[in-house]
Every structure is written in structure tokens, then in C-alpha cells.
Design a protein around this motif. Structure first.
Motif, PDB file in Angstrom:
ATOM      1  N   THR A 103       0.827  -1.208   0.000  1.00 53.36           N
ATOM      2  CA  THR A 103       0.000   0.000   0.000  1.00 53.36           C
ATOM      3  C   THR A 103       0.857   1.252   0.000  1.00 53.36           C
ATOM      4  O   THR A 103       0.387   2.328  -0.357  1.00 53.36           O
ATOM      5  N   GLY A 106      -0.798  -4.609   3.120  1.00 52.00           N
ATOM      6  CA  GLY A 106      -2.199  -4.880   3.366  1.00 52.00           C
ATOM      7  C   GLY A 106      -2.575  -6.130   2.602  1.00 52.00           C
ATOM      8  O   GLY A 106      -1.745  -6.665   1.865  1.00 52.00           O
ATOM      9  N   PRO A 107      -3.779  -6.616   2.761  1.00 53.13           N
ATOM     10  CA  PRO A 107      -4.815  -6.215   3.713  1.00 53.13           C
ATOM     11  C   PRO A 107      -4.498  -6.703   5.130  1.00 53.13           C
ATOM     12  O   PRO A 107      -3.411  -7.219   5.378  1.00 53.13           O
ATOM     13  N   THR A 108      -5.460  -6.575   6.006  1.00 48.33           N
ATOM     14  CA  THR A 108      -5.244  -6.872   7.422  1.00 48.33           C
ATOM     15  C   THR A 108      -4.771  -8.302   7.659  1.00 48.33           C
ATOM     16  O   THR A 108      -3.889  -8.530   8.495  1.00 48.33           O
TER      17      THR A 108
END
Length: 166
Positions: free
Chosen positions: A75, A122-124
Motif C-alpha cells: 500500500t 495490506g490487507p489486514t
């Protein structure tokens, strides 16, 4: 500043994203908000200007994460000093306080992104995987309030230091 507009079309949707999205590639290392790029996108300044050791460690981690069904997406990577300053200026405007803004965005002279020694992932679920396994590659979560921000802070297989509080 030169901008290149690229149309990216996927065969199938990936998560909540649509099958096509416009991605702006810029020389300052910026990646559009809510977008991400692959660690293999070596033509993007955010990847091309990363510290080679960091990039190698991230690519090894990404390959192993993929085997576990987790995709690591970038990101934010390398950032120009001008872009870093813009981010800080925007944070000051948002938080109405330089002190609060600096909890989230460092000035260019203090940011590891500007030197290519930091990467945001990312993502989480990728962040969770990297927090659990990153030390195997020397990668550590650098800041307690940023689960997405990783730096080479130990030797591969070593122990990560406690994330810094800001």
C-alpha cells in the motif's frame, strides 16, 4: 511531475474490488488511496526504489505467505521527500495539530519510507501473517499504532523489538 494512467483489468474480482480499476503510477512513489500493488511491480517507483535487502526479504515472505493462502500487497513503499511532506501537510490539516499528525506521518528527514527502508502492507490478514512470521525474514512491525508498517529490524530468524509507541 510525469503521470502515467494505466487501466488494470482482472479476470476475477479480488475481494471487494471491481474487475477493473484505474491505477495512477507516479514517480514520487505514491499509490492511490485504497489501492495496492504487487511486490513484483518493479517498474513502480514505490517498489523500484526500495532498499534491495528489504525487497528481497519481502518477496521471500510473500512467497511463503502465498503458500499459506495469504497475499501480501504493497500500500506504500519508497516515497519521495516531496510526497512525504505532502502526506504530513495533509495530516496536519486533517488533525488540526502537527503533534497529532506526527503520530501518523513523519517528516521526510525522519521517514524510513524516504530512504526505501520501510514498506506498508495490506490487507489486514497479510499484516497479521507478517506480524506472526516476519521475524523469520528479518521483518518487524515498527510502530505499535501501524500494524501495516514493516522494516528490517532483526536478522532473519531473530527476535523483533517491541514496536515503537508514537
Amino acid at each position: 511531475m510525469a503521470l502515467l494512467l494505466v487501466m488494470v483489468t482482472a479476470c476475477t474480482p479480488a475481494g471487494p474490488r471491481s474487475t477493473s480499476a484505474q491505477v495512477r503510477v507516479t514517480e514520487d512513489g505514491s499509490i492511490p488511496k485504497n489501492e495496492s500493488i504487487s511486490l513484483d511491480d518493479g517498474k513502480h517507483a514505490a517498489i523500484a526504489n526500495l532498499d534491495p535487502e528489504l525487497l528481497t526479504a519481502m518477496r521471500k515472505a510473500a512467497a511463503d505467505a502465498k503458500l499459506a493462502g495469504v497475499e501480501l500487497r504493497v500500500t506504500s513503499g519508497w516515497r519521495s521527500a516531496e510526497y512525504q511532506q505532502r502526506l504530513l501537510d495533509e495530516a496536519v490539516e486533517l488533525y488540526r495539530s502537527e503533534e497529532e499528525a506526527r503520530r501518523w506521518v513523519l517528516p521526510p528527514e525522519k521517514s524510513a519510507h524516504v530512504t526505501g527502508k520501510a514498506i506498508d502492507i495490506g490487507p489486514t490478514n497479510a499484516d497479521d501473517w507478517l506480524i506472526q512470521h516476519g521475524a523469520d525474514y528479518g521483518l518487524c512491525q515498527a510502530y505499535a499504532n501501524e500494524m501495516w508498517h514493516f522494516e528490517l529490524l532483526t536478522t532473519p530468524g531473530g527476535q523483533c523489538p517491541q514496536p515503537q509507541s508514537t
